[in-house]
Design a protein around this motif. Structure first.
Motif, mmCIF file in Angstrom:
data_model
loop_
_atom_site.group_PDB
_atom_site.id
_atom_site.type_symbol
_atom_site.label_atom_id
_atom_site.label_comp_id
_atom_site.label_asym_id
_atom_site.label_seq_id
_atom_site.Cartn_x
_atom_site.Cartn_y
_atom_site.Cartn_z
ATOM 1 N N ASP A 633 22.604 -4.637 -25.266
ATOM 2 C CA ASP A 633 21.999 -3.430 -25.823
ATOM 3 C C ASP A 633 21.661 -3.603 -27.306
ATOM 4 O O ASP A 633 20.618 -3.121 -27.782
ATOM 5 C CB ASP A 633 22.949 -2.239 -25.655
ATOM 6 C CG ASP A 633 23.124 -1.845 -24.188
ATOM 7 O OD1 ASP A 633 22.298 -2.256 -23.366
ATOM 8 O OD2 ASP A 633 24.116 -1.139 -23.889
ATOM 9 N N ARG A 670 22.145 1.019 -17.423
ATOM 10 C CA ARG A 670 21.445 1.343 -18.671
ATOM 11 C C ARG A 670 20.791 0.100 -19.266
ATOM 12 O O ARG A 670 19.638 0.132 -19.699
ATOM 13 C CB ARG A 670 22.412 1.964 -19.678
ATOM 14 C CG ARG A 670 21.787 2.240 -21.036
ATOM 15 C CD ARG A 670 20.545 3.110 -20.867
ATOM 16 N NE ARG A 670 19.606 2.890 -21.947
ATOM 17 C CZ ARG A 670 19.373 3.777 -22.913
ATOM 18 N NH1 ARG A 670 20.016 4.916 -22.932
ATOM 19 N NH2 ARG A 670 18.479 3.525 -23.836
ATOM 20 N N ASP A 674 16.787 -0.553 -19.771
ATOM 21 C CA ASP A 674 16.244 -0.838 -21.101
ATOM 22 C C ASP A 674 15.436 -2.139 -21.098
ATOM 23 O O ASP A 674 14.412 -2.256 -21.779
ATOM 24 C CB ASP A 674 17.384 -0.923 -22.125
ATOM 25 C CG ASP A 674 17.137 -0.015 -23.327
ATOM 26 O OD1 ASP A 674 16.031 0.543 -23.432
ATOM 27 O OD2 ASP A 674 18.054 0.116 -24.152
ATOM 28 N N ALA A 689 16.825 4.935 -13.683
ATOM 29 C CA ALA A 689 17.458 6.147 -14.216
ATOM 30 C C ALA A 689 17.664 7.185 -13.125
ATOM 31 O O ALA A 689 18.738 7.808 -13.033
ATOM 32 C CB ALA A 689 16.610 6.709 -15.349
ATOM 33 N N ARG A 705 23.444 8.971 -21.026
ATOM 34 C CA ARG A 705 22.795 7.684 -21.291
ATOM 35 C C ARG A 705 21.585 7.484 -20.382
ATOM 36 O O ARG A 705 20.540 6.982 -20.824
ATOM 37 C CB ARG A 705 23.792 6.542 -21.103
ATOM 38 C CG ARG A 705 24.962 6.553 -22.074
ATOM 39 C CD ARG A 705 25.800 5.291 -21.955
ATOM 40 N NE ARG A 705 25.042 4.135 -22.444
ATOM 41 C CZ ARG A 705 25.380 2.881 -22.192
ATOM 42 N NH1 ARG A 705 26.425 2.621 -21.424
ATOM 43 N NH2 ARG A 705 24.658 1.894 -22.667
ATOM 44 N N MET A 706 21.712 7.857 -19.119
ATOM 45 C CA MET A 706 20.598 7.657 -18.198
ATOM 46 C C MET A 706 19.492 8.683 -18.434
ATOM 47 O O MET A 706 18.310 8.398 -18.209
ATOM 48 C CB MET A 706 21.083 7.719 -16.759
ATOM 49 C CG MET A 706 22.131 6.659 -16.407
ATOM 50 S SD MET A 706 21.778 4.990 -17.043
ATOM 51 C CE MET A 706 20.334 4.563 -16.058
ATOM 52 N N LEU A 709 17.420 7.106 -21.083
ATOM 53 C CA LEU A 709 16.533 6.083 -20.514
ATOM 54 C C LEU A 709 15.363 6.735 -19.790
ATOM 55 O O LEU A 709 14.204 6.307 -19.934
ATOM 56 C CB LEU A 709 17.323 5.190 -19.549
ATOM 57 C CG LEU A 709 16.487 4.169 -18.763
ATOM 58 C CD1 LEU A 709 15.854 3.154 -19.702
ATOM 59 C CD2 LEU A 709 17.345 3.475 -17.704
ATOM 60 N N GLU A 730 19.698 15.248 -22.299
ATOM 61 C CA GLU A 730 20.478 14.274 -23.081
ATOM 62 C C GLU A 730 21.167 14.961 -24.257
ATOM 63 O O GLU A 730 22.377 14.785 -24.476
ATOM 64 C CB GLU A 730 19.552 13.160 -23.598
ATOM 65 C CG GLU A 730 20.272 12.171 -24.516
ATOM 66 C CD GLU A 730 19.317 11.344 -25.363
ATOM 67 O OE1 GLU A 730 19.797 10.379 -25.993
ATOM 68 O OE2 GLU A 730 18.107 11.657 -25.407
#
Length: 895
Positions: A633, A670, A674, A689, A705-706, A709, A730
């Protein structure tokens, strides 16, 4: 008194200089505040009358002092005599009698710019400082040059040590006829009035310490200079002793205790130092006390840590005598009632951002360069060398002894080689200087001597504290030290005992006292920890304590970020020292380190540190899966796809064997999504996602987190309303969880999407919220994003100068952080730059971007905040007075 023009008729050649000043002028000023100025003016008139009568030239007047030059000695002496006679005859008011001390010296000098620059001038100024009010003290050069009988008597006083004279100087007292006799011992040490050896090397960086200690010295207290070995205690005490010698009629005496074989020899050491003749059967300490009973003397007792208990008793007896003052040097205090403790710290070292000039003149670097040139007198140091020397001095903790020993190696090693050699500092730092005591020939000898003075519990404590790579709090010390052989309740007292012995340094902070070991002491003590086979147990206990406070599965809020920032060096130490058969604890702490760098957006440092952790901590655990994806990441933040893909494949393969982490349920998803986004496979990222978000039992953090994304991928595909909704979810989740770092980025995502939806109000509201939080927790990338959004808002109003400056600031911030924008974001930046160029022209636009890139963070944030505030103010109400938010569709309203 305003100075007149500089004199033009100054004598040249062999010149006699006279200095005078009023004794106790401050006291007179306090006692007679209304009339003191008039008394001082009358003093000036009388002095000038005497100067004029015998042809002297007034060089300067400062405060209540005069500096006068004469062509011949006899005129100077006649003037001094007349000054004292006139002052004695003047009817001064009660409490306002003016008494002047005068010093006279002759030497070769030539005038320069209306004054003199000559050694003889400084020497004359030193001579006046030894006189009392009403006295005239003259040098041998003056007495020898007199050709006529002076109006008074020259009395030889003997040889004295006076500053700025290389050798003891024969001084005379000139007692004028018709003036009161002031028969007092002058304030100078007789030639044999001290046993201090004047160092041949320059003294650096201790001026403030010397001044503070000088103010503390008194006949009713013991002043203890306390600090670790090699910090420069003896040198500082010696310099103070030499400076103080003129103030102690019966001398300044150094009593050295370091090399005594037994405590019974302490009285003899005192007797030898002060010159007491004792017989073989006499009471030596009684003879020392008898000598001291009618003396005014300063005793410097050096290196008494080996005999703390014995010295506490003896010095307590000495300090009760009315004329004795005592300074001690030791690694720990005496802890007696009469003691004042001065803890001597390392020399100041330049900070990482110091200029070459300031670094070169910092005490530690100046000491290194001076000692290096004693080995190689012609050696020159470039700016690059100074930078290396500054880092070397910092690595040596500003410890003077270590710096001097290192500097002595420049004859055989470059400064770069010295710095790299610190990995084996105890081999590197060896001195061949024969004048050094054996315990100071190597750093390990010096530290070993200190260690041997500790009791068993103190030794265990010091060894175990060496696991900490930075400062530590009391509870952490208990975790490190407390074991079967030491009770947790005793740890605080043991740590303070080591503070007293200058082996642990207290480090006060706003949240309470923390402690640390100097780097050299830490490495020495860790070597002993290894030798005792205690590394694994202590490292494990410290690691568990850290995970109890900053585990990666905790909420990454402002408190977590602040706590981790304080513990970063300790986390690194545990990771580095993790045993091969117990790595999961260290892997979890490595994830903490990675998430800290992600939260503070220091991606390059995070990648470097996690690269090392991934290579070192190879145990196949579910925690290693998270470690691999965390590193991936960080690479993706910088747009580095290939290393991220390799790490992702390793993580996927390991997951197939050990399963997913129980506390990071979307680590693989994740990172995979990405990677797709960076590869412009946005539809694949959306699919990743959606599948993850549909998974039963997904944690709130995983959903957040998803959702992020999903929003990024939809934004790239151009589905702005759906992207806004994903980012809204989010933000809602991160606010509920309290993950401050991600709250800032979620607000920024909403702001960018709102702007593309042509909703400047929401763009300004969310970006301002992101900016405020980014400033609070220190997120340079979020600050850069905020300025870019502000640039877009300014551009809408055709404020192109402001827009391009903000754009330049944002691009500079992203460049400094090594951030590569997503394609959609980069397209926005390129279009904004193109439009600004079209409006202002190529040259003007380029200049404004360049100006913006030079703005500091605070100024750029201020400009951005002004833009957001103006937009919010303007857009809050529509023409009918309806709140602007009422016109926003429900699915796009902020939470």
């Amino acid at each position: 008194m305003s100075p007149g023009p500089p004199p033009t008729n100054l004598p040249t050649g062999l010149v006699t200089f006279v200095f005078s000043d009023i004794e106790g002028s401050t006291r007179i000023l306090k006692r007679l505040p209304d009339t003191a100025a008039g008394l001082f003016d009358r003093h000036n008139d009388l002095v000038r009358l005497a100067i004029a009568q015998f042809g002297g030239v007034e060089v300067s007047t400062e405060g209540d002092s005069f500096f006068v030059a004469f062509d011949d000695v006899d005129s100077a002496l006649a003037t001094c005599a007349l000054i004292q006679q006139l002052l004695a005859d003047e009817p001064w008011p009660e409490g306002g009698a003016i008494r002047v001390r005068i010093g006279v010296h002759s030497g070769v000098a030539a005038p320069r710019n209306g004054s003199y620059v000559a050694l003889a001038v400084h020497q004359a100024a030193r001579i006046v400082s030894v006189a009392h009010g009403g006295q005239i003290v003259v040098s041998a050069a003056v007495a020898d040059a007199s050709t006529r009988k002076p109006p008074g008597r020259l009395r030889p006083l003997g040889r004295f040590r006076v500053r700025d004279f290389d050798e003891p100087e024969l001084l005379y007292r000139f007692d004028p006829d018709g003036a009161p006799l002031v028969d007092r011992l002058i304030r100078a040490t007789p030639a044999e009035g001290h046993n201090l050896i004047k160092p041949v090397t320059a003294f650096f960086g201790r001026g403030a310490a010397a001044d503070a200690l000088t103010d503390l010295i008194s006949t009713d207290r013991i002043v203890s200079i306390v600090g670790p070995g090699g910090i420069g205690k003896t040198r500082l005490a010696t310099e103070i002793g030499l400076e103080q010698a003129p103030s102690w009629p019966d001398g300044v005496w150094m009593v050295e205790l370091a090399d005594l074989a037994s405590a019974g020899l302490i009285p003899s050491a005192f007797a030898d130092a002060v010159g007491v003749n004792v017989g073989g059967a006499s009471d030596v300490w009684g003879d020392v006390l008898a000598w001291a009973r009618d003396r005014r003397s300063l005793l410097i007792v050096d290196n008494l840590e080996s005999w703390i208990d014995e010295c506490a008793t003896l010095l307590d007896e000495l300090i009760r005598l009315p004329g004795i003052a005592i300074v001690t040097t030791s690694r720990e205090p005496l802890n007696v009632a009469a003691e004042m403790v001065y803890r001597l710290g390392p020399l100041d070292v330049p900070g990482p951002d110091a200029s070459t000039v300031s670094a070169r003149h910092s005490p530690a670097v100046a000491l290194f360069i001076d000692r290096a040139r004693r080995v190689q007198p012609t050696m020159e140091f470039s700016a690059a060398d100074v930078e290396v020397i500054a880092e070397l001095c910092a690595r040596l903790d500003g410890l003077p002894l270590a710096i001097e020993i290192a500097a002595a190696r420049v004859g055989v090693m470059s400064v770069d080689e010295l710095l790299s050699g610190l990995s084996d500092r105890f081999r590197l730092l060896r001195s061949n200087e024969r004048t050094r005591p054996q315990r100071q020939r190597t750093l390990v000898d010096l530290l070993g001597w200190s260690y041997d003075l500790l009791n068993d519990d103190e030794q265990r404590t010091l060894r175990r504290l060496a696991v900490f790579g930075g400062s530590f709090e009391g509870a952490a010390a208990v975790a490190a030290v407390g074991a079967g052989d030491l009770r947790a309740d005793d740890v605080a007292e043991l740590v303070w005992s080591l503070v007293d012995k200058s082996l642990v340094v207290p480090d006060p902070s706003k949240n309470g006292t923390r402690y640390r070991l100097l780097e050299s002491i830490r490495e020495f003590a860790f070597g002993l920890l290894v030798a005792h086979g205690e590394v694994d147990g202590v490292t494990g206990r410290v690691g568990d304590n850290l995970l109890g406070r900053v585990a990666p599965w905790f909420t990454i809020d402002r408190h977590w970020i602040s706590e981790t920032a304080v513990e970063v060096d300790n986390i690194r130490s545990v990771i580095h020292r993790a045993p091969a058969d117990d790595q999961e604890r260290a892997q979890a702490l490595a994830v903490t380190l990675g998430r800290y760098h992600d939260a503070t957006q220091t991606f390059e440092t995070g990648i470097r540190e996690l690269d090392d952790a991934v290579e070192r901590l190879t145990a196949g655990t579910s925690t290693r899966v998270v470690l691999l994806t965390t590193l991936a990441d960080l690479h993706l933040r910088r747009g580095e796809i290939d290393p991220a893909v390799r790490l992702l494949r390793d993580a996927e393969a390991l997951t197939a064997t050990v399963g997913p982490s129980p506390w990071s349920d979307v680590a693989i998803d994740r990172t995979r999504g990405d990677v797709f986004s960076r590869q412009r496979a946005h539809a694949d990222a959306v699919e990743v996602a959606i599948v993850a978000l549909a998974r039963p039992g997904l944690s709130a953090l995983g959903r957040a987190r998803m959702s992020n994304l999903l929003g990024i991928s939809l934004l790239s595909l151009g589905d702005l309303p759906a992207a806004f909704e994903a980012f809204r979810c989010e933000l809602e989740l991160y606010e509920e969880l309290g993950v401050d770092a991600n709250v800032a980025s979620a607000n920024s995502n909403l702001a960018e999407t709102a702007f593309r939806l042509d909703d400047r109000y929401l763009a300004a509201v969310h970006q301002q919220a992101s900016l405020d939080l980014a400033l609070t927790i220190g997120q340079p990338v979020m600050l850069a994003y905020s300025t870019i959004v502000a640039a877009q808002l300014a551009a809408v109003d055709d404020e192109w100068v402001l827009a391009l400056r903000l754009l330049g600031a944002g691009q500079a911030g992203l460049h400094d952080a090594g951030i590569l924008l997503y394609d959609a974001d980069q397209a926005v930046v390129d279009r904004l730059r193109e439009q600004g160029t079209g409006s202002l022209g190529d040259a003007r636009a380029a200049d404004e971007v360049k100006t913006g890139s030079a703005l500091g963070i605070i100024e750029a944030a201020r400009l951005a905040r002004d833009v957001f505030a103006n937009v919010i103010r303007r857009e809050t109400l529509d023409q009918s007075g309806t709140p602007h938010e009422s016109r926003i569709p429900d699915e796009r309203k902020p939470t």
